[in-house]
Design a protein around this motif. Structure first.
Motif, PDB file in Angstrom:
ATOM      1  N   VAL A 132       6.699  -5.762 -27.449  1.00 40.51           N
ATOM      2  CA  VAL A 132       7.939  -5.251 -26.855  1.00 40.51           C
ATOM      3  C   VAL A 132       9.155  -5.981 -27.423  1.00 40.51           C
ATOM      4  O   VAL A 132       9.028  -7.108 -27.920  1.00 40.51           O
ATOM      5  N   PRO A 133      10.335  -5.368 -27.343  1.00 38.66           N
ATOM      6  CA  PRO A 133      11.545  -6.052 -27.786  1.00 38.66           C
ATOM      7  C   PRO A 133      11.795  -7.336 -26.986  1.00 38.66           C
ATOM      8  O   PRO A 133      11.308  -7.481 -25.865  1.00 38.66           O
ATOM      9  N   GLU A 134      12.591  -8.198 -27.559  1.00 34.50           N
ATOM     10  CA  GLU A 134      12.895  -9.531 -27.001  1.00 34.50           C
ATOM     11  C   GLU A 134      13.329  -9.490 -25.534  1.00 34.50           C
ATOM     12  O   GLU A 134      12.963 -10.345 -24.743  1.00 34.50           O
ATOM     13  N   SER A 135      14.118  -8.475 -25.162  1.00 31.88           N
ATOM     14  CA  SER A 135      14.709  -8.476 -23.807  1.00 31.88           C
ATOM     15  C   SER A 135      13.772  -7.881 -22.738  1.00 31.88           C
ATOM     16  O   SER A 135      14.138  -7.818 -21.571  1.00 31.88           O
ATOM     17  N   TRP A 136      12.597  -7.428 -23.115  1.00 31.45           N
ATOM     18  CA  TRP A 136      11.700  -6.826 -22.117  1.00 31.45           C
ATOM     19  C   TRP A 136      10.783  -7.891 -21.523  1.00 31.45           C
ATOM     20  O   TRP A 136      10.204  -8.697 -22.256  1.00 31.45           O
ATOM     21  N   ARG A 137      10.659  -7.866 -20.202  1.00 32.14           N
ATOM     22  CA  ARG A 137       9.765  -8.803 -19.504  1.00 32.14           C
ATOM     23  C   ARG A 137       8.618  -8.004 -18.888  1.00 32.14           C
ATOM     24  O   ARG A 137       8.828  -6.910 -18.341  1.00 32.14           O
ATOM     25  N   PHE A 138       7.425  -8.595 -18.925  1.00 32.63           N
ATOM     26  CA  PHE A 138       6.273  -7.942 -18.294  1.00 32.63           C
ATOM     27  C   PHE A 138       6.468  -7.916 -16.780  1.00 32.63           C
ATOM     28  O   PHE A 138       6.820  -8.938 -16.178  1.00 32.63           O
ATOM     29  N   SER A 139       6.236  -6.755 -16.145  1.00 22.93           N
ATOM     30  CA  SER A 139       6.416  -6.650 -14.690  1.00 22.93           C
ATOM     31  C   SER A 139       5.121  -6.339 -13.944  1.00 22.93           C
ATOM     32  O   SER A 139       4.819  -6.989 -12.944  1.00 22.93           O
ATOM     33  N   PHE A 140       4.393  -5.303 -14.373  1.00 18.62           N
ATOM     34  CA  PHE A 140       3.205  -4.863 -13.633  1.00 18.62           C
ATOM     35  C   PHE A 140       2.171  -4.299 -14.593  1.00 18.62           C
ATOM     36  O   PHE A 140       2.545  -3.680 -15.597  1.00 18.62           O
ATOM     37  N   TYR A 141       0.921  -4.447 -14.230  1.00 17.55           N
ATOM     38  CA  TYR A 141      -0.133  -3.670 -14.884  1.00 17.55           C
ATOM     39  C   TYR A 141      -0.789  -2.863 -13.785  1.00 17.55           C
ATOM     40  O   TYR A 141      -1.197  -3.429 -12.761  1.00 17.55           O
ATOM     41  N   LEU A 142      -0.838  -1.553 -13.944  1.00 17.98           N
ATOM     42  CA  LEU A 142      -1.386  -0.689 -12.887  1.00 17.98           C
ATOM     43  C   LEU A 142      -2.687  -0.034 -13.331  1.00 17.98           C
ATOM     44  O   LEU A 142      -2.772   0.523 -14.431  1.00 17.98           O
ATOM     45  N   CYS A 143      -3.682  -0.102 -12.453  1.00 21.22           N
ATOM     46  CA  CYS A 143      -4.937   0.612 -12.644  1.00 21.22           C
ATOM     47  C   CYS A 143      -4.901   1.799 -11.678  1.00 21.22           C
ATOM     48  O   CYS A 143      -4.661   1.621 -10.478  1.00 21.22           O
ATOM     49  N   ILE A 144      -5.125   2.998 -12.218  1.00 16.82           N
ATOM     50  CA  ILE A 144      -4.942   4.212 -11.412  1.00 16.82           C
ATOM     51  C   ILE A 144      -6.157   5.126 -11.569  1.00 16.82           C
ATOM     52  O   ILE A 144      -6.686   5.266 -12.675  1.00 16.82           O
ATOM     53  N   GLY A 145      -6.555   5.744 -10.467  1.00 14.44           N
ATOM     54  CA  GLY A 145      -7.670   6.687 -10.547  1.00 14.44           C
ATOM     55  C   GLY A 145      -8.081   7.140  -9.160  1.00 14.44           C
ATOM     56  O   GLY A 145      -7.363   6.925  -8.180  1.00 14.44           O
ATOM     57  N   TRP A 146      -9.273   7.768  -9.115  1.00  9.49           N
ATOM     58  CA  TRP A 146      -9.787   8.253  -7.828  1.00  9.49           C
ATOM     59  C   TRP A 146     -10.482   7.103  -7.122  1.00  9.49           C
ATOM     60  O   TRP A 146     -11.442   6.533  -7.644  1.00  9.49           O
ATOM     61  N   PRO A 147      -9.993   6.737  -5.946  1.00 10.03           N
ATOM     62  CA  PRO A 147     -10.508   5.531  -5.292  1.00 10.03           C
ATOM     63  C   PRO A 147     -11.833   5.745  -4.578  1.00 10.03           C
ATOM     64  O   PRO A 147     -12.147   6.850  -4.156  1.00 10.03           O
ATOM     65  N   GLU A 148     -12.547   4.641  -4.458  1.00  7.77           N
ATOM     66  CA  GLU A 148     -13.733   4.649  -3.602  1.00  7.77           C
ATOM     67  C   GLU A 148     -13.324   3.856  -2.372  1.00  7.77           C
ATOM     68  O   GLU A 148     -13.721   2.710  -2.239  1.00  7.77           O
ATOM     69  N   PHE A 149     -12.487   4.417  -1.503  1.00  6.59           N
ATOM     70  CA  PHE A 149     -12.075   3.645  -0.333  1.00  6.59           C
ATOM     71  C   PHE A 149     -12.098   4.504   0.910  1.00  6.59           C
ATOM     72  O   PHE A 149     -11.984   5.710   0.853  1.00  6.59           O
ATOM     73  N   LYS A 150     -12.307   3.816   2.024  1.00  6.69           N
ATOM     74  CA  LYS A 150     -12.443   4.550   3.275  1.00  6.69           C
ATOM     75  C   LYS A 150     -11.562   3.958   4.357  1.00  6.69           C
ATOM     76  O   LYS A 150     -11.545   4.428   5.471  1.00  6.69           O
ATOM     77  N   SER A 151     -10.835   2.930   4.072  1.00  4.40           N
ATOM     78  CA  SER A 151     -10.210   2.146   5.131  1.00  4.40           C
ATOM     79  C   SER A 151      -8.689   2.184   5.039  1.00  4.40           C
ATOM     80  O   SER A 151      -8.123   2.354   3.961  1.00  4.40           O
ATOM     81  N   ASP A 152      -8.027   1.997   6.190  1.00  2.00           N
ATOM     82  CA  ASP A 152      -6.579   1.828   6.142  1.00  2.00           C
ATOM     83  C   ASP A 152      -6.221   0.346   6.308  1.00  2.00           C
ATOM     84  O   ASP A 152      -5.085   0.003   6.580  1.00  2.00           O
ATOM     85  N   THR A 153      -7.228  -0.524   6.110  1.00  2.00           N
ATOM     86  CA  THR A 153      -6.972  -1.967   6.216  1.00  2.00           C
ATOM     87  C   THR A 153      -7.003  -2.574   4.817  1.00  2.00           C
ATOM     88  O   THR A 153      -7.919  -2.293   4.044  1.00  2.00           O
ATOM     89  N   PRO A 154      -6.013  -3.404   4.474  1.00  2.00           N
ATOM     90  CA  PRO A 154      -6.043  -4.022   3.146  1.00  2.00           C
ATOM     91  C   PRO A 154      -7.347  -4.789   2.905  1.00  2.00           C
ATOM     92  O   PRO A 154      -7.855  -5.454   3.803  1.00  2.00           O
ATOM     93  N   LEU A 155      -7.856  -4.674   1.672  1.00  2.00           N
ATOM     94  CA  LEU A 155      -9.125  -5.316   1.332  1.00  2.00           C
ATOM     95  C   LEU A 155      -9.064  -6.830   1.552  1.00  2.00           C
ATOM     96  O   LEU A 155     -10.030  -7.441   2.030  1.00  2.00           O
ATOM     97  N   LEU A 156      -7.931  -7.446   1.230  1.00  3.69           N
ATOM     98  CA  LEU A 156      -7.836  -8.910   1.381  1.00  3.69           C
ATOM     99  C   LEU A 156      -7.887  -9.311   2.846  1.00  3.69           C
ATOM    100  O   LEU A 156      -8.304 -10.413   3.186  1.00  3.69           O
TER     101      LEU A 156
END
Ligand SMILES: Cc1cc2nc3c(=O)[nH]c(=O)nc-3n(C[C@H](O)[C@H](O)[C@H](O)COP(=O)(O)O)c2cc1C
Length: 207
Positions: free
Chosen positions: A167-191
């Motif tokens: 990336v150019p000099e002035s760009w800073r890394f902010s996020f890496y996102l993993c996206i897809g169809w989830p295998e989740f059943k809960s409305d409670t955060p995993l942590l």
């Protein structure tokens, strides 16, 4: 535009059922949904209307493998601060889905964009990265409304990410996102479920 009581409830439900996802099915995400995610990002507010987010779709095995290696090294380093009991717990956490998520985005922030002409950010430089975070939250919510899950990965060496994506000099890394169809059943955060950190409501402070 007016929103009904039902619309308002749907918005809250989407927020309540958004979870950070680290377990994905392998099925691909159709192109029209990726376009919806792009649209969500474009609708975000940004300081001075600078729109400083810069987004790469990380598709090649070589790039994904390099990001995964970065994660492994960064995670090992991060583990160094924990006492044995916490460390044992840390080692059991799943904190990314780089080897499985069908869509992966590396998101950077331009810390010196010409758009916006510096408006609003001269007193608070962090507003550019805040703007990127708001775009990511738009993406999170729209993804959830389509049944897609998003996992945010921050346990990465930012300098190495900037080098990897050239990336150019002035760009800073902010996020890496993993996206897809989830295998989740809960409305409670995993942590919370795993006993790492409970969901504690922070009160608003009256002054
Ligand atoms: C800026 C940011 C960075 C995060 N980085 C990670 C990460 O590297 N790995 C991970 O598993 N979760 C990460 N998370 C997700 C949080 O752990 C998660 O949001 C929190 O546990 C609450 O769960 P919920 O998102 O399901 O409500 C991150 C979240 C944010 C906002």
């Amino acid at each position: 535009m007016q929103f009904s009581d039902a619309d308002q409830q749907v918005l809250i439900d989407i927020m309540r059922w958004r979870r950070d996802v680290r377990h994905f099915k392998r099925e691909a995400v159709p192109a029209h949904l990726i376009m919806e995610l792009q649209r969500a990002v474009q609708l975000a507010p940004s300081v001075g209307n600078s729109r400083p987010w810069r987004i790469f779709m990380a598709q090649s095995h070589a790039i994904r493998n390099a990001v995964y290696e970065n994660f492994q090294q960064s995670s090992q380093k991060a583990a160094g601060i924990y006492e044995p009991e916490r460390l044992a717990q840390y080692e059991k956490l799943k904190l990314e889905a780089i080897q499985t998520a069908p869509v992966q985005l590396a998101i950077f922030t331009d810390t010196d964009p010409t758009q916006g002409h510096g408006l609003g950010r001269q007193t608070l430089a962090s507003t550019l990265e805040q703007s990127t975070a708001m775009a990511v939250q738009n993406l999170n919510l729209v993804a959830r409304s389509h049944g897609l899950g998003v996992g945010m990965v921050s346990i990465l060496n930012p300098g190495a990410m900037e080098q990897l994506f050239e990336v150019p000099e002035s760009w800073r890394f902010s996020f890496y996102l993993c996206i897809g169809w989830p295998e989740f059943k809960s409305d409670t955060p995993l942590l919370h479920e795993l006993g790492w950190q409970e969901n504690i409501e922070q009160n608003w402070i009256d002054m």
